[in-house]
Design a protein around this motif. Structure first.
Motif, PDB file in Angstrom:
ATOM      1  N   THR A 241       0.811  -1.213   0.000  1.00  0.00           N
ATOM      2  CA  THR A 241       0.000   0.000   0.000  1.00  0.00           C
ATOM      3  C   THR A 241       0.846   1.265   0.000  1.00  0.00           C
ATOM      4  O   THR A 241       0.611   2.193  -0.784  1.00  0.00           O
ATOM      5  CB  THR A 241      -0.939   0.000   1.230  1.00  0.00           C
ATOM      6  N   PHE A 242       1.847   1.312   0.867  1.00  0.00           N
ATOM      7  CA  PHE A 242       2.617   2.546   1.018  1.00  0.00           C
ATOM      8  C   PHE A 242       3.463   2.844  -0.219  1.00  0.00           C
ATOM      9  O   PHE A 242       3.702   4.019  -0.531  1.00  0.00           O
ATOM     10  CB  PHE A 242       3.521   2.452   2.253  1.00  0.00           C
ATOM     11  N   ALA A 243       3.891   1.810  -0.932  1.00  0.00           N
ATOM     12  CA  ALA A 243       4.662   2.039  -2.158  1.00  0.00           C
ATOM     13  C   ALA A 243       3.840   2.815  -3.182  1.00  0.00           C
ATOM     14  O   ALA A 243       4.366   3.693  -3.884  1.00  0.00           O
ATOM     15  CB  ALA A 243       5.117   0.697  -2.739  1.00  0.00           C
ATOM     16  N   VAL A 244       2.553   2.520  -3.257  1.00  0.00           N
ATOM     17  CA  VAL A 244       1.680   3.228  -4.209  1.00  0.00           C
ATOM     18  C   VAL A 244       1.411   4.652  -3.727  1.00  0.00           C
ATOM     19  O   VAL A 244       1.341   5.586  -4.531  1.00  0.00           O
ATOM     20  CB  VAL A 244       0.363   2.450  -4.397  1.00  0.00           C
ATOM     21  N   ILE A 245       1.269   4.833  -2.421  1.00  0.00           N
ATOM     22  CA  ILE A 245       1.094   6.189  -1.883  1.00  0.00           C
ATOM     23  C   ILE A 245       2.329   7.036  -2.191  1.00  0.00           C
ATOM     24  O   ILE A 245       2.218   8.207  -2.573  1.00  0.00           O
ATOM     25  CB  ILE A 245       0.838   6.127  -0.363  1.00  0.00           C
ATOM     26  N   GLN A 246       3.512   6.452  -2.050  1.00  0.00           N
ATOM     27  CA  GLN A 246       4.746   7.176  -2.388  1.00  0.00           C
ATOM     28  C   GLN A 246       4.772   7.555  -3.864  1.00  0.00           C
ATOM     29  O   GLN A 246       5.177   8.673  -4.220  1.00  0.00           O
ATOM     30  CB  GLN A 246       5.958   6.301  -2.061  1.00  0.00           C
ATOM     31  N   GLU A 247       4.347   6.653  -4.708  1.00  0.00           N
ATOM     32  CA  GLU A 247       4.284   6.952  -6.147  1.00  0.00           C
ATOM     33  C   GLU A 247       3.302   8.093  -6.412  1.00  0.00           C
ATOM     34  O   GLU A 247       3.571   8.981  -7.219  1.00  0.00           O
ATOM     35  CB  GLU A 247       3.850   5.696  -6.901  1.00  0.00           C
ATOM     36  N   HIS A 248       2.164   8.060  -5.711  1.00  0.00           N
ATOM     37  CA  HIS A 248       1.124   9.067  -5.901  1.00  0.00           C
ATOM     38  C   HIS A 248       1.594  10.462  -5.464  1.00  0.00           C
ATOM     39  O   HIS A 248       1.218  11.471  -6.070  1.00  0.00           O
ATOM     40  CB  HIS A 248      -0.109   8.648  -5.099  1.00  0.00           C
TER      41      HIS A 248
END
Length: 512
Positions: A241-248
């Motif tokens: 989950t957090f990897a996608v938030i970082q990308e966002h």
């Protein structure tokens, strides 16, 4: 959740009135008598009998104003209501004279649309019904209700219930399915949050169904279990989950980190921090530096609170060390950290902590935490950090950097010009400094007020508690808690106190 407002939904005595003692219940509603409902934790199920029911249905005394009789046929039990309507005092017919606090009131209507009152009490009216707990039981309850912060504590707490094993096994399968088959996308993070939230409350419902009375109706225990399930799930899906938030939020994170690198050498007083608060804050910086290593929203939010606590403690210690000097300069003033003071201090701490993904961390805390346990103590910290970060991103700090003297200037010219340059800089600071600091404070206050206004618009509606006296509202909290809140308000400043009192009984994130 507000335990007083939700008490009727889970209270074993209130349920017994509706299911086992329907005759007494219907008579009470028909005559608009007072229904007194002791809070769940004070009444184990075995004690609920006809005597208990008759003791807690009250009718006004025909002889004395403010006094009530129970519905016992003998009419030998009498009690009085205090002038402020906040407690009953038993007078005659009871095991002993005692004061019983009224925690809250509910206004209801019978079939003929006549009003009657439901009072939530701190304990049964007669002490013979009170469940006596030994110290071991009280210690065990305190451990049950205590918020679990670390992932290890959450897992140990859940697995300590043998009846939860089957539910936890299914929860593990649900988590594996999410990790293997669900695609978390930057533009659909709300959907991911909702799926994980549904997974949390599904497991909670199954676990509560496995508990026996009275534990299955204990609101505080339910909150402790829900918070542990949330952390259990979010720790398992953190990396995905957090990897996608970082990308966002990659651009925002990079921009903020670059700003921190640039302004970390700016001195605190140049940032607008009051002179008496300018001191080293290594413990706060070290605490905030831990943020990237934490995996659950609750751990991260607690880290923000600990950072602010360390700021307060360090500044207090610094002031105490020089208290005699401060009193000599300002004998009538006492230094107190307000919301306006906190924001520029937070800016200096954020800049030196060098958190690479602070925007992502705050998004994660705001959208992936749903259980309300302890949020009233934690929520204002997130709002303060959001306001500080927004101020950092929107402010041009270039005017705070000192000009660099050219290395090609001759030594003679440097020696000649140095005094004049110093005097010019001093005059410039004296003339423009206060205006610049005032602009900074105005910007900070505006950003913080804007952030809190947005939070206030999102919070849910709460039911009002009607007083037993007409045209008066009674809050569903003990009156004795109010002075301590006022005392704390004077220490935090009006704005943060308002945050702590009003806005953070609701969980962050999208509400359904």
């Amino acid at each position: 959740m507000d335990s007083e407002l939700d008490e009727l939904e889970v209270n074993p005595f209130y349920k017994a009135l509706q299911n086992r003692f329907t005759y007494q219940y219907d008579q009470a509603l028909e005559n608009c008598y007072l229904l007194c409902i002791p809070q769940s934790k004070s009444i184990p199920n075995p004690v609920i009998n006809t005597d208990f029911v008759d003791t807690h249905i009250l009718r006004p005394s025909p002889y004395f104003k403010g006094q009530y009789l129970t519905t016992h046929a003998s009419n030998n039990k009498m009690l009085s209501l205090s002038d402020d309507g906040r407690c009953f005092t038993t007078l005659q017919g009871f095991s002993e004279i005692a004061d019983v606090e009224i925690l809250g009131e509910e206004l209801a209507y019978n079939k003929e649309y006549k009003q009657y009152k439901i009072l939530i009490l701190s304990q049964p009216l007669d002490t013979k019904f009170i469940f006596k707990k030994d110290s071991a039981v009280k210690t065990q309850e305190n451990n049950l209700y205590k918020p679990k912060l670390s992932v290890t504590d959450c897992e140990s707490f859940l697995y300590s219930f043998a009846e939860f094993k089957e539910v936890l096994d299914r929860l593990q399968l649900d988590i594996k399915h999410f990790l293997k088959h669900y695609m978390v996308l930057p533009d659909y993070l709300d959907d991911a949050a909702n799926r994980l939230k549904d997974m949390t409350y599904k497991a909670l419902k199954e676990m509560i169904s496995k508990l026996k009375a009275p534990m299955n109706s204990d609101v505080k225990l339910k909150e402790a279990i829900a918070g542990s399930i949330e952390s259990f799930i979010m720790n398992a899906v953190y990396e995905k989950t957090f990897a996608v938030i970082q990308e966002h939020l990659l651009v925002k994170d990079q921009s903020l980190f670059a700003k921190c690198e640039r302004i970390q050498q700016i001195r605190a007083h140049e940032m607008g921090v009051r002179k008496e608060f300018c001191c080293p804050l290594p413990s706060a910086i070290d605490e905030l530096s831990r943020l990237p290593s934490l995996h659950t929203p609750r751990e991260k939010l607690t880290c923000l609170k600990c950072t602010i606590d360390n700021i307060t403690e360090s500044i207090t210690a610094f002031i105490n060390e020089g208290i005699e000097l401060l009193q000599a300069i300002q004998p009538t003033d006492q230094a107190c950290i307000t919301s306006d003071d906190l924001l520029p201090i937070l800016v200096t701490v954020i800049a030196k902590a060098k958190c690479r993904y602070l925007h992502s961390d705050m998004f994660y805390m705001e959208h992936f935490m749903w259980v309300s346990t302890d949020l009233d103590n934690l929520g204002f910290c997130l709002v303060s950090f959001k306001a500080a970060v927004e101020y950092m991103m929107k402010t041009d700090f270039s005017e705070m950097f000192e000009p660099i003297v050219s290395t090609q200037a001759s030594s003679e010219k440097v020696l000649t010009d140095a005094p004049q340059t110093h005097q010019t800089k001093v005059r410039s600071a004296e003339s423009s400094g206060p205006d610049r600091y005032e602009r900074q404070i105005n910007k900070i206050s505006g950003l913080l007020e804007k952030t809190v206004l947005q939070t206030s618009n999102q919070r849910g509606q709460t039911r009002q508690i009607q007083s037993i006296f007409p045209e008066r509202q009674l809050a569903a909290v003990p009156a004795s808690s109010q002075p301590s809140q006022k005392k704390q308000s004077s220490q935090l400043g009006d704005f943060l106190s308002a945050l702590q009192d009003d806005d953070f009984d609701q969980p962050y994130g999208k509400q359904t």
